[in-house]
Design a protein around this motif. Structure first.
Motif, PDB file in Angstrom:
ATOM      1  N   THR A 444      16.430   6.392  -7.586  1.00  0.00           N
ATOM      2  CA  THR A 444      16.968   7.965  -7.844  1.00  0.00           C
ATOM      3  C   THR A 444      16.070   8.945  -7.428  1.00  0.00           C
ATOM      4  O   THR A 444      16.333   9.981  -7.769  1.00  0.00           O
ATOM      5  N   PHE A 445      15.144   8.688  -6.613  1.00  0.00           N
ATOM      6  CA  PHE A 445      14.232   9.618  -6.133  1.00  0.00           C
ATOM      7  C   PHE A 445      14.148   9.786  -4.783  1.00  0.00           C
ATOM      8  O   PHE A 445      14.445   8.891  -4.032  1.00  0.00           O
ATOM      9  N   PRO A 446      13.728  11.035  -4.379  1.00  0.00           N
ATOM     10  CA  PRO A 446      13.759  11.362  -2.903  1.00  0.00           C
ATOM     11  C   PRO A 446      12.809  10.281  -2.134  1.00  0.00           C
ATOM     12  O   PRO A 446      11.917   9.773  -2.790  1.00  0.00           O
ATOM     13  N   ILE A 447      13.386  10.045  -0.766  1.00  0.00           N
ATOM     14  CA  ILE A 447      12.512   8.809  -0.299  1.00  0.00           C
ATOM     15  C   ILE A 447      11.094   9.034  -0.056  1.00  0.00           C
ATOM     16  O   ILE A 447      10.277   8.114   0.158  1.00  0.00           O
ATOM     17  N   LYS A 448      11.048  10.410   0.413  1.00  0.00           N
ATOM     18  CA  LYS A 448       9.622  10.756   0.541  1.00  0.00           C
ATOM     19  C   LYS A 448       8.418  10.417  -0.568  1.00  0.00           C
ATOM     20  O   LYS A 448       7.450  10.311  -0.394  1.00  0.00           O
ATOM     21  N   TYR A 449       9.058  10.499  -1.913  1.00  0.00           N
ATOM     22  CA  TYR A 449       8.534  10.308  -2.942  1.00  0.00           C
ATOM     23  C   TYR A 449       7.996   8.641  -2.791  1.00  0.00           C
ATOM     24  O   TYR A 449       6.674   8.158  -3.148  1.00  0.00           O
ATOM     25  N   TYR A 450       8.963   7.857  -2.467  1.00  0.00           N
ATOM     26  CA  TYR A 450       8.811   6.538  -2.372  1.00  0.00           C
ATOM     27  C   TYR A 450       7.764   6.218  -1.346  1.00  0.00           C
ATOM     28  O   TYR A 450       6.882   5.332  -1.430  1.00  0.00           O
ATOM     29  N   ILE A 451       7.592   6.763  -0.214  1.00  0.00           N
ATOM     30  CA  ILE A 451       6.881   6.509   1.248  1.00  0.00           C
ATOM     31  C   ILE A 451       5.623   6.900   0.367  1.00  0.00           C
ATOM     32  O   ILE A 451       4.512   6.112   0.945  1.00  0.00           O
ATOM     33  N   ARG A 452       5.287   7.913  -0.182  1.00  0.00           N
ATOM     34  CA  ARG A 452       3.901   8.204  -0.604  1.00  0.00           C
ATOM     35  C   ARG A 452       3.214   7.286  -1.445  1.00  0.00           C
ATOM     36  O   ARG A 452       2.216   7.087  -1.643  1.00  0.00           O
ATOM     37  N   ARG A 453       4.209   6.729  -2.384  1.00  0.00           N
ATOM     38  CA  ARG A 453       3.874   5.660  -3.381  1.00  0.00           C
ATOM     39  C   ARG A 453       3.356   4.199  -2.325  1.00  0.00           C
ATOM     40  O   ARG A 453       2.111   3.873  -2.805  1.00  0.00           O
ATOM     41  N   LEU A 454       4.145   4.102  -1.776  1.00  0.00           N
ATOM     42  CA  LEU A 454       3.806   2.858  -0.747  1.00  0.00           C
ATOM     43  C   LEU A 454       2.436   3.077   0.022  1.00  0.00           C
ATOM     44  O   LEU A 454       1.465   2.192   0.129  1.00  0.00           O
ATOM     45  N   MET A 455       2.150   4.339   0.558  1.00  0.00           N
ATOM     46  CA  MET A 455       1.006   4.711   1.132  1.00  0.00           C
ATOM     47  C   MET A 455      -0.225   4.395   0.422  1.00  0.00           C
ATOM     48  O   MET A 455      -1.224   3.885   0.791  1.00  0.00           O
ATOM     49  N   ILE A 457      -0.366   2.745  -2.248  1.00  0.00           N
ATOM     50  CA  ILE A 457      -0.317   1.263  -2.554  1.00  0.00           C
ATOM     51  C   ILE A 457      -1.025   0.477  -1.441  1.00  0.00           C
ATOM     52  O   ILE A 457      -1.964  -0.356  -1.414  1.00  0.00           O
ATOM     53  N   ARG A 458      -0.571   0.646  -0.208  1.00  0.00           N
ATOM     54  CA  ARG A 458      -1.218   0.099   1.292  1.00  0.00           C
ATOM     55  C   ARG A 458      -2.683   0.424   1.176  1.00  0.00           C
ATOM     56  O   ARG A 458      -3.447  -0.537   1.636  1.00  0.00           O
ATOM     57  N   LYS A 459      -3.182   1.320   0.954  1.00  0.00           N
ATOM     58  CA  LYS A 459      -4.450   1.839   0.992  1.00  0.00           C
ATOM     59  C   LYS A 459      -5.239   0.930   0.139  1.00  0.00           C
ATOM     60  O   LYS A 459      -6.644   0.656   0.377  1.00  0.00           O
ATOM     61  N   ALA A 460      -4.808   0.646  -0.820  1.00  0.00           N
ATOM     62  CA  ALA A 460      -5.467  -0.149  -2.123  1.00  0.00           C
ATOM     63  C   ALA A 460      -5.598  -1.448  -1.492  1.00  0.00           C
ATOM     64  O   ALA A 460      -6.555  -2.226  -1.728  1.00  0.00           O
ATOM     65  N   VAL A 461      -4.393  -2.037  -0.702  1.00  0.00           N
ATOM     66  CA  VAL A 461      -4.339  -3.271  -0.195  1.00  0.00           C
ATOM     67  C   VAL A 461      -5.803  -3.620   0.923  1.00  0.00           C
ATOM     68  O   VAL A 461      -6.093  -4.647   0.953  1.00  0.00           O
ATOM     69  N   VAL A 462      -5.708  -2.361   1.676  1.00  0.00           N
ATOM     70  CA  VAL A 462      -6.274  -2.464   2.735  1.00  0.00           C
ATOM     71  C   VAL A 462      -7.860  -2.632   2.141  1.00  0.00           C
ATOM     72  O   VAL A 462      -8.833  -3.453   2.735  1.00  0.00           O
ATOM     73  N   ARG A 463      -8.274  -2.079   1.296  1.00  0.00           N
ATOM     74  CA  ARG A 463      -9.433  -1.812   0.658  1.00  0.00           C
ATOM     75  C   ARG A 463      -9.889  -3.179  -0.044  1.00  0.00           C
ATOM     76  O   ARG A 463     -10.946  -4.048   0.048  1.00  0.00           O
ATOM     77  N   LEU A 464      -8.879  -3.643  -0.832  1.00  0.00           N
ATOM     78  CA  LEU A 464      -9.030  -5.163  -1.367  1.00  0.00           C
ATOM     79  C   LEU A 464      -9.202  -6.259  -0.498  1.00  0.00           C
ATOM     80  O   LEU A 464     -10.174  -6.982  -0.769  1.00  0.00           O
ATOM     81  N   LEU A 465      -8.292  -6.136   0.820  1.00  0.00           N
ATOM     82  CA  LEU A 465      -8.620  -7.373   1.971  1.00  0.00           C
ATOM     83  C   LEU A 465      -9.901  -7.002   2.532  1.00  0.00           C
ATOM     84  O   LEU A 465     -10.439  -8.075   3.004  1.00  0.00           O
ATOM     85  N   ALA A 466     -10.333  -5.817   2.516  1.00  0.00           N
ATOM     86  CA  ALA A 466     -11.615  -5.531   3.305  1.00  0.00           C
ATOM     87  C   ALA A 466     -12.901  -6.226   2.519  1.00  0.00           C
ATOM     88  O   ALA A 466     -13.780  -6.661   3.036  1.00  0.00           O
ATOM     89  N   ARG A 467     -12.786  -6.010   1.038  1.00  0.00           N
ATOM     90  CA  ARG A 467     -14.016  -6.675   0.380  1.00  0.00           C
ATOM     91  C   ARG A 467     -13.575  -8.234   0.033  1.00  0.00           C
ATOM     92  O   ARG A 467     -14.637  -8.634  -0.253  1.00  0.00           O
ATOM     93  N   ALA A 468     -12.413  -8.527  -0.002  1.00  0.00           N
ATOM     94  CA  ALA A 468     -12.063  -9.925  -0.196  1.00  0.00           C
ATOM     95  C   ALA A 468     -11.150 -10.615   0.513  1.00  0.00           C
ATOM     96  O   ALA A 468      -9.956 -10.486   0.299  1.00  0.00           O
ATOM     97  N   PRO A 469     -11.298 -10.790   1.712  1.00  0.00           N
ATOM     98  CA  PRO A 469     -10.294 -11.113   2.707  1.00  0.00           C
ATOM     99  C   PRO A 469      -9.215 -12.257   2.432  1.00  0.00           C
ATOM    100  O   PRO A 469      -8.358 -12.447   3.033  1.00  0.00           O
ATOM    101  N   ASP A 470     -10.038 -13.247   1.601  1.00  0.00           N
ATOM    102  CA  ASP A 470      -9.324 -14.487   1.009  1.00  0.00           C
ATOM    103  C   ASP A 470      -8.253 -14.213   0.178  1.00  0.00           C
ATOM    104  O   ASP A 470      -7.586 -14.997  -0.307  1.00  0.00           O
ATOM    105  N   THR A 471      -8.166 -13.030  -0.436  1.00  0.00           N
ATOM    106  CA  THR A 471      -7.283 -12.808  -1.560  1.00  0.00           C
ATOM    107  C   THR A 471      -5.653 -12.981  -0.785  1.00  0.00           C
ATOM    108  O   THR A 471      -5.555 -12.347   0.369  1.00  0.00           O
ATOM    109  N   ARG A 472      -4.888 -13.563  -1.453  1.00  0.00           N
ATOM    110  CA  ARG A 472      -3.295 -13.790  -1.098  1.00  0.00           C
ATOM    111  C   ARG A 472      -2.510 -12.649  -1.784  1.00  0.00           C
ATOM    112  O   ARG A 472      -2.237 -12.357  -3.022  1.00  0.00           O
ATOM    113  N   ILE A 473      -1.927 -11.852  -0.873  1.00  0.00           N
ATOM    114  CA  ILE A 473      -1.107 -10.537  -1.031  1.00  0.00           C
ATOM    115  C   ILE A 473       0.299 -10.984  -0.700  1.00  0.00           C
ATOM    116  O   ILE A 473       0.780 -11.349  -0.058  1.00  0.00           O
TER     117      ILE A 473
END
Length: 550
Positions: A444-455, A457-473
């Motif tokens: 029920t929110f504008p799609i731009k709001y959702y895109i920013r939320r995923l952005m 989360i994705r940055k955090a996933v990149v950071r997590l995989l950088a420090r612990a590449p064996d983590t299963r996402i």
């Protein structure tokens, strides 16, 4: 986990148990968090009309690279243009499932259908007056199934933009297969869905309770508060930049905010409601012109399957005898016993984040594993947080809701944690699994709001995989949900489809794994539900565990 961590967990069981007892004893009123207050109650809504069509949303600023990505994402989900429906809304020119039809095209090269062939169906749309449509934009779902075999596979729909559509299926099993085509929404309904949450959240109002001593106030909250003379409290997250605002209480400070809740808007009767009537203009089957089934034979040695259309992506998988098999290259193993599940999860830490559709996975595991003890830390059934522990097998599972926006009853604001912040606190490693699903509460929110939320989360996933590449996402996609009048607009599957495409595109090519909940609900014979029934959840868990223990 090492012995020290195991000892900490053992101590943690005692601590959690004592904490739960003490907390419950002194906070009996926590039961009220399971209830959502009903209007009327005194609310500070500001002085302007929050239902106006003016665009007053505040979005997190993007970098030039992010702006380019956002534009590309918006282009990728652009829906075919549909002629506007002038008032008063009439069904005369609207797509009509009962008058439309589909036909199964002959096998290229002739002969019998073989396992592995690609079956093509041509769909022709007509309006309520029986006239052929001359433009595209209808939202169609297709599947091939055999109820007796508990077999099913989703079809891939191609819009030819002239009132005709193709649906393409792979033929994974032998025997009789039935084609099913459903008109989810006529093309004329899509513009209304686009406008419904295009500029601002719609259909749901969010509020916060502020309290200091005996003084209580309730004000409206959102990322899209109508501009008024009333001051606003800014609750922007300093780490992720995620925005959230509330009108400031008249007699309390912004720091006095203690609880979050939502109330469904009473949607006014509108003339376009005729476009959202189940079984009339939406969620209705399209009949076949001729046979609706084919008989598929096993492929013999030396026989060749029909050439597949490489421009049309294939399905993620299919059901056969009620079991999901992948067509994307990975093998889905069967974890049919508690011992098989616990053996896979032995010595693992599993962090789950998202909405109630992710929480279903924890509930399934706890129902299957008698030694997995679940602790609901604050007696909040829907949002949690939950901690589950099997001490003997060293299994540690957590669940936490994904943070605002949340359509949940009275929730302490201290429990509103964004996924990106949670991921930044995960150490990670080969024995760590992270699962998340983010979609339903954003429809029920504008799609731009959702895109920013995923952005974020994705940055955090990149950071997590950088420090612990064996983590299963592992990422759970959206699934189909059946909604009935009068909330057909509010809980339509079309916004879910749009957000599902965005999610897959943004994490494509990363070292992550998808559970394709969309196709797993399209292909299954059970009725669509925002919370898929247990047989589908069982198959999802098999996919998850196959990723963890390939």
């Amino acid at each position: 986990m090492d012995r020290n961590w195991k000892g900490l967990l053992k101590s943690g069981i005692i601590f959690v148990s004592l904490s739960l007892f003490v907390y419950t004893f002194y906070h009996i009123d926590f039961l009220e968090f399971q209830k959502t207050p009903k209007p009327p109650f005194k609310i500070n809504r500001g002085s302007s009309d929050p239902g106006s069509n003016q665009n007053y949303c505040t979005f997190r600023p993007l970098s030039p690279e992010e702006i380019d990505e956002e534009n590309t994402l918006l282009d990728s989900i652009a829906w075919p243009n549909t002629p506007s429906v002038p008032p008063p809304v009439s069904l005369n020119d609207t797509s009509n499932a009962a008058r439309s039809n589909f036909v199964i095209l002959p096998r290229p090269g002739g002969g019998s259908w073989l396992v592995g062939d690609q079956l093509e169906v041509m769909i022709k749309m007509f309006d309520f007056k029986g006239r052929p449509k001359n433009h595209g934009g209808d939202f169609l779902l297709t599947r091939l199934h055999n109820r007796a075999l508990e077999a099913g596979v989703a079809g891939q729909v191609v819009d030819h933009l002239n009132g005709t559509y193709s649906a393409v299926f792979v033929l994974p099993w032998e025997g009789k297969s039935q084609v099913e085509v459903t008109l989810v929404h006529p093309s004329e309904a899509i513009p209304f869905l686009q406008r419904f949450a295009g500029e601002k959240p719609n259909g749901v109002d969010f509020y916060s309770t502020f309290q200091s001593g005996s003084l209580n106030e309730i004000t409206m909250c959102s990322v899209c508060l109508p501009p008024t003379q009333q001051p606003q409290c800014n609750y922007t997250d300093l780490n992720t930049g995620e925005l959230w605002f509330c009108y400031k209480p008249q007699n309390l400070s912004c720091d006095a905010r203690i609880k979050h809740f939502h109330v469904k808007q009473k949607l006014p009767k509108a003339k376009e409601d005729v476009l959202f009537e189940n079984g009339v203009t939406m969620n209705i089957g399209i009949p076949a012109s001729g046979p609706a089934h084919v008989t598929v034979f096993p492929k013999m040695k030396g026989q060749l399957a029909t050439d597949s259309n490489k421009d049309i992506p294939g399905p993620a998988g299919y059901y056969y005898k009620g079991l999901w098999s992948s067509l994307s290259g990975s093998t889905v193993k069967r974890f049919n016993s508690a011992s098989a599940i616990s053996q896979c999860l032995k010595d693992k830490v599993v962090h789950m984040y998202g909405d109630s559709t992710v929480r279903q996975w924890l509930e399934f595991l706890s129902s299957e594993l008698s030694d997995l003890k679940v602790y609901n830390l604050y007696n909040l059934k829907k949002p949690g947080p939950y901690v589950a522990l099997d001490y003997a097998k060293n299994i540690f599972v957590t669940f936490r809701c994904h943070g605002l926006p949340l359509r949940m009853g009275y929730l302490p604001v201290t429990e509103l944690h964004y996924i990106a912040n949670e991921l930044d606190a995960v150490t990670g490693g080969k024995n760590t699994v992270v699962v998340f699903g983010v979609w339903a509460h954003f429809n029920t929110f504008p799609i731009k709001y959702y895109i920013r939320r995923l952005m974020s989360i994705r940055k955090a996933v990149v950071r997590l995989l950088a420090r612990a590449p064996d983590t299963r996402i592992i990422i759970r996609t959206a699934n189909l949900k059946q909604s009935s009048t009068p909330y057909s607009v509010l809980f339509s599957d079309w916004p879910s489809l749009q957000r599902d495409k965005i999610l897959r595109t943004m994490f494509k090519g990363m070292d992550v794994y998808f559970v394709d909940a969309w196709e797993m609900t399209v292909a299954h014979y059970l009725k669509h539900d925002i919370h898929p029934p247990r047989p589908i959840i069982k198959n999802m868990i098999d996919v998850v565990l196959s990723y963890i223990c390939p």
